[in-house]
Design an enzyme around this catalytic site. Structure first.
Site, PDB file in Angstrom:
ATOM      1  N   CYS A 117     -12.499  54.731 -31.610  1.00 55.36           N
ATOM      2  CA  CYS A 117     -12.491  53.478 -32.367  1.00 55.36           C
ATOM      3  C   CYS A 117     -13.836  53.306 -33.074  1.00 55.36           C
ATOM      4  CB  CYS A 117     -12.232  52.299 -31.431  1.00 55.36           C
ATOM      5  SG  CYS A 117     -10.759  52.491 -30.397  1.00 55.36           S
ATOM      6  N   CYS A 128      -3.021  38.329 -24.276  1.00 59.42           N
ATOM      7  CA  CYS A 128      -4.214  37.974 -25.039  1.00 59.42           C
ATOM      8  C   CYS A 128      -4.451  39.093 -26.049  1.00 59.42           C
ATOM      9  CB  CYS A 128      -5.406  37.826 -24.097  1.00 59.42           C
ATOM     10  SG  CYS A 128      -7.002  37.639 -24.914  1.00 59.42           S
ATOM     11  N   CYS A 186     -16.369  56.632 -23.523  1.00 59.14           N
ATOM     12  CA  CYS A 186     -14.931  56.481 -23.738  1.00 59.14           C
ATOM     13  C   CYS A 186     -14.404  57.647 -24.571  1.00 59.14           C
ATOM     14  CB  CYS A 186     -14.660  55.148 -24.454  1.00 59.14           C
ATOM     15  SG  CYS A 186     -12.894  54.825 -24.705  1.00 59.14           S
ATOM     16  N   CYS A 215     -16.709  50.713 -32.084  1.00 62.30           N
ATOM     17  CA  CYS A 215     -17.119  50.567 -30.685  1.00 62.30           C
ATOM     18  C   CYS A 215     -18.335  51.417 -30.348  1.00 62.30           C
ATOM     19  CB  CYS A 215     -15.958  50.940 -29.766  1.00 62.30           C
ATOM     20  SG  CYS A 215     -16.321  50.634 -28.020  1.00 62.30           S
ATOM     21  N   ARG A 260     -10.118  31.990 -29.644  1.00 59.06           N
ATOM     22  CA  ARG A 260     -11.398  32.182 -28.972  1.00 59.06           C
ATOM     23  C   ARG A 260     -12.439  32.754 -29.920  1.00 59.06           C
ATOM     24  NH1 ARG A 260     -10.101  35.699 -24.778  1.00 59.06           N
ATOM     25  NH2 ARG A 260      -9.077  33.890 -23.888  1.00 59.06           N
ATOM     26  N   CYS A 298     -13.245  37.870 -17.665  1.00 60.60           N
ATOM     27  CA  CYS A 298     -12.555  39.020 -18.241  1.00 60.60           C
ATOM     28  C   CYS A 298     -13.151  40.310 -17.677  1.00 60.60           C
ATOM     29  CB  CYS A 298     -12.693  39.000 -19.756  1.00 60.60           C
ATOM     30  SG  CYS A 298     -12.068  37.491 -20.521  1.00 60.60           S
ATOM     31  N   CYS A 333      -8.700  37.693 -16.394  1.00 64.72           N
ATOM     32  CA  CYS A 333      -8.097  38.468 -17.470  1.00 64.72           C
ATOM     33  C   CYS A 333      -8.574  39.905 -17.328  1.00 64.72           C
ATOM     34  CB  CYS A 333      -8.503  37.896 -18.831  1.00 64.72           C
ATOM     35  SG  CYS A 333      -7.780  38.769 -20.246  1.00 64.72           S
TER      36      CYS A 333
END
Length: 358
Positions: free
Chosen positions: A69, A207, A65, A72, A277, A109, A147
């Site tokens: 972040c 969400c 990616c 991550c 969740r 998801c 999702c």
């Protein structure tokens, strides 16, 4: 403290937000943990009874990616030894989704690393949703909620996902606006808010949640909870940092089961009638107190996460039953010093030849 918990419960049952002082008191730890859980459980039972909604993640592409972040394992510069692969096929995703639905999962998801989707990526997700629906029809399965989580959305993309059959779009705020730049420099808190608003405006169920254990203060947690409440999401995933070696936060092991449960209780008071969740990191930070978390959260991820392994699905289903809860059916409406070796790199499921553990 009993008076405070009674007041928080009364407010939540009326769907009223706690004050900042009340929210901070929940996190302060001056009260008995079981009393806090019991108060939150009253709210959870009022709106969700004893149902637990099961969700699962399919990591459509893993690693590499361009965003930075800090939490991550797929981030720019990560040396975590995770699975790295390009897009799996719609058919592979459909097979994984089918096995999950057979295991009791209600929401699937579809997640892909990256700053945001291009036109080709949206087409891949459109094809994947079609494949999942076709597979369900052919095998007589109920259709799962779909999702999608693809990062920052551009104009018109949310509408395409909704038209393709997506039910929800997930995009976490993760931490408070004040400290967001400490966690990520390649995009902003406002960018995330914008994407969530685009999704909601398109008709997708919003969400959005958080990750805790990144050095945030009690004030940061409350600020984030209140910012999320302003966005009015339908579901709020509560993640606890999985400290991967090879990431800037790989040495963060500051969470305790007590801290995690107080955070969950605060989120139940702030989101009384919203799907809260229990998400990533629950196994390694809540440990033996996971059953208590079910008295606060009405939803849980089953199986593996994006790049780390979760518990076997059978163990979680047994835990739910042992704690006196039932798995939410497809036809039921949802809404009205940890050890480093506890992090298990995912080596099964999407992107491998091994089946997921749902």
């Amino acid at each position: 403290m009993a008076d405070l918990l009674d007041e928080l419960t009364r407010k939540a049952l009326r769907r009223e937000r706690p004050t900042r002082e009340e929210a901070l008191a929940v996190l302060a730890g001056e009260d008995e943990l079981l009393e806090v859980v019991a108060a939150g459980a009253r709210v959870r039972r009022r709106f969700f009874g004893r149902r637990v909604k099961l969700n699962t993640i399919i990591n459509m592409k893993s690693g590499l990616c361009p965003e930075d972040c800090s939490y991550c394992s797929q981030r720019l510069g990560s040396t975590a030894e995770i699975l790295k692969y390009s897009w799996i096929t719609p058919e592979d995703a459909a097979r994984t989704a089918g096995r999950a639905v057979d295991a009791g999962v209600k929401r699937v998801c579809l997640v892909a690393s990256g700053r945001g989707p291009g036109d080709r990526d949206v087409r891949r997700i459109e094809d994947t949703i079609a494949a999942i629906r076709e597979d369900a029809a052919e095998n007589g399965r109920p259709e799962a909620e779909i999702c999608v989580c693809l990062g920052l959305l551009q104009e018109g993309q949310a509408e395409r996902l909704r038209e393709a059959g997506a039910h929800a779009y997930s995009h976490n705020l993760n931490t408070s606006e004040e400290r967001y730049s400490e966690i990520c420099t390649t995009h902003t808190f406002a960018d995330r808010v914008d994407t969530l608003q685009r999704a909601a405006a398109s008709g997708l169920s919003p969400c959005s949640g958080a990750i805790f254990g990144m050095g945030e203060s009690d004030g940061d947690i409350v600020d984030l909870a209140f910012a999320l409440r302003e966005l009015d999401p339908d579901s709020v995933p509560v993640n606890f940092l999985i400290p991967f070696e090879g990431t800037p936060l790989g040495d963060r092991w500051e969470l305790t089961p007590d801290r995690c449960l107080r955070i969950l209780a605060l989120f139940r008071f702030c989101f009384p009638d919203v799907e809260v969740r229990l998400a990533g990191g629950r196994e390694i930070h809540l440990r033996s107190l996971q059953p208590l978390a079910l008295h606060l959260a009405n939803s849980v991820f089953l199986g593996d996460y994006l790049t780390s392994e979760g518990r076997p699905g059978a163990d979680d289903r047994q835990m739910i039953a042992d704690a006196g809860f039932t798995i939410e059916g497809a036809d039921e409406a949802t809404l009205p010093g940890a050890r480093r070796d506890l992090v298990a790199i995912r080596r099964r499921g999407a992107g491998t030849e091994e089946p997921a553990n749902t």
